[in-house]
Design an enzyme around this catalytic site. Structure first.
Site, PDB file in Angstrom:
ATOM      1  CG  ASP A 117      -2.039   0.974   1.180  1.00 42.68           C
ATOM      2  OD1 ASP A 117      -2.388   1.398   0.069  1.00 42.68           O
ATOM      3  OD2 ASP A 117      -2.575   1.328   2.244  1.00 42.68           O
ATOM      4  CD  GLU A 122      -9.041   6.301  -3.806  1.00 45.26           C
ATOM      5  OE1 GLU A 122      -9.911   6.709  -3.048  1.00 45.26           O
ATOM      6  OE2 GLU A 122      -8.060   5.640  -3.404  1.00 45.26           O
ATOM      7  CE  LYS A 147      -7.856   2.170  -3.314  1.00 47.01           C
ATOM      8  NZ  LYS A 147      -6.690   2.515  -2.457  1.00 47.01           N
ATOM      9  CB  THR A 185     -11.301   2.368  -1.454  1.00 45.98           C
ATOM     10  OG1 THR A 185     -10.419   2.708  -0.391  1.00 45.98           O
ATOM     11  CG2 THR A 185     -11.808   3.637  -2.119  1.00 45.98           C
ATOM     12  CG  PHE A 195     -10.155   1.994   4.948  1.00 47.71           C
ATOM     13  CD1 PHE A 195     -10.036   1.175   3.840  1.00 47.71           C
ATOM     14  CD2 PHE A 195      -9.801   3.326   4.827  1.00 47.71           C
ATOM     15  CE1 PHE A 195      -9.569   1.675   2.624  1.00 47.71           C
ATOM     16  CE2 PHE A 195      -9.333   3.838   3.624  1.00 47.71           C
ATOM     17  CZ  PHE A 195      -9.219   3.015   2.517  1.00 47.71           C
TER      18      PHE A 195
END
Length: 314
Positions: A16, A95, A131, A155, A177
């Site tokens: 990440d 994203e 994303k 996400t 998350f």
């Protein structure tokens, strides 16, 4: 054998970060990026050529200032993604601008633009995950994109209702998350820590994973946003885990056995839920943590997108 190597036997490990040098150190299968990570990486001298290329491309291909600015950011994200794909065997997640989190058509347009730029560079859409924020609008965009063969990573996920809606839409991945859920509960319950098995973020991923396996969803679960190595090890066996270079480094220095914690068919039966738009919005409304963290996450990613755009323009 390190605990990282042990973990890789049962879970696909994803890095990440937007820092390409960090990715080279850890040999992950996949990589994820977001505006905050790209903002951090873009400040390093070794990545200035990626920025210059995006600036030149956007000037050459756009007919207005607004179009140029939009294309500049798309090209910048794709440039980082292409560099990452040179050193990993799997997929990169890129994203969509968080400003589009409540805009279905805008999200579709952005996702198609990103894929088109990847394909211009000879990258198959099979190696890219788009994303999207796990809003109702993000779910609808994912449904349409997946039907076009554009795979999505959902996400900013904080509750089971979001996860079920995404899986019903056929999303490839969901990314709960973990650490941000923990942050909220520590603040609101006045606690310094939780035992790993009682960590609220860990429990959320367990719930989503077990629900998906029980009802045969193809959508995979990728735990994300960790605050400590214990959270990661407590989710050993999850389909994927996306881990920062810091914790990958910690796990690579730890020795010992890693016990698989998540396995299909090991959890108590769960009630099947039907999540339409009304149920989705009610599910979020009834979960103060999920509502607050989703809104906060969208604001933060949008803020970092704007900061990055300003930095690159300068």
């Amino acid at each position: 054998m390190s605990k990282l190597d042990e973990l890789k036997k049962m879970t696909t490990v994803v890095v990440d970060t937007g820092d390409i040098d960090a990715i080279k150190q850890h040999t992950p299968q996949d990589a994820t990026t977001n505006p905050s990570l790209i903002l951090a990486a873009a400040q390093k001298p070794q990545y200035q050529e990626l920025i210059k290329d995006a600036l030149q491309y956007s000037k050459a291909k756009s007919s207005s200032d607004a179009e140029r600015k939009e294309l500049l950011m798309d090209k910048l994200f794709v440039n980082f993604g292409c560099e990452i794909l040179k050193i990993i065997p799997g997929r990169v997640s890129t994203e969509v601008d968080a400003h589009l989190s409540f805009d279905v058509e805008g999200s579709l347009k952005k996702a198609r633009s990103l894929i088109r730029l990847y394909e211009e560079k000879g990258i198959s859409r099979k190696r890219v995950l788009i994303k999207l924020a796990s809003t109702w609008e993000g779910v609808q965009a994912a449904r349409e994109l997946e039907a076009e063969g554009i795979h999505c990573n959902m996400t900013l996920m904080f509750c089971l209702g979001q996860a079920i809606a995404c899986a019903d839409a056929g999303a490839t991945l969901v990314s709960p998350f973990v650490g941000r859920i923990l942050d909220w509960y520590k603040k609101h319950e006045g606690r310094e820590s939780y035992p790993p098995a009682e960590d609220p973020g860990v429990k959320s991923v367990n719930q989503i994973y077990n629900y998906f396996k029980q009802y045969g969803y193809k959508t995979q679960v990728m735990g994300a946003s960790f605050r400590n190595s214990e959270e990661i090890l407590e989710l050993a066996g999850c389909d994927l885990l996306t881990i920062s270079p810091q914790f990958l480094g910690e796990l690579s220095k730890m020795e010992g056995q890693v016990i698989r914690k998540l396995q299909p068919g090991k959890a108590p039966k769960m009630e099947k839920l039907s999540i339409d738009e009304k149920a989705f919005r009610w599910f979020l409304n009834e979960d103060a943590m999920a509502t607050e963290k989703l809104s906060e996450g969208i604001r933060k990613f949008a803020e970092d997108f704007t900061k990055l755009q300003t930095q690159v323009e300068k």
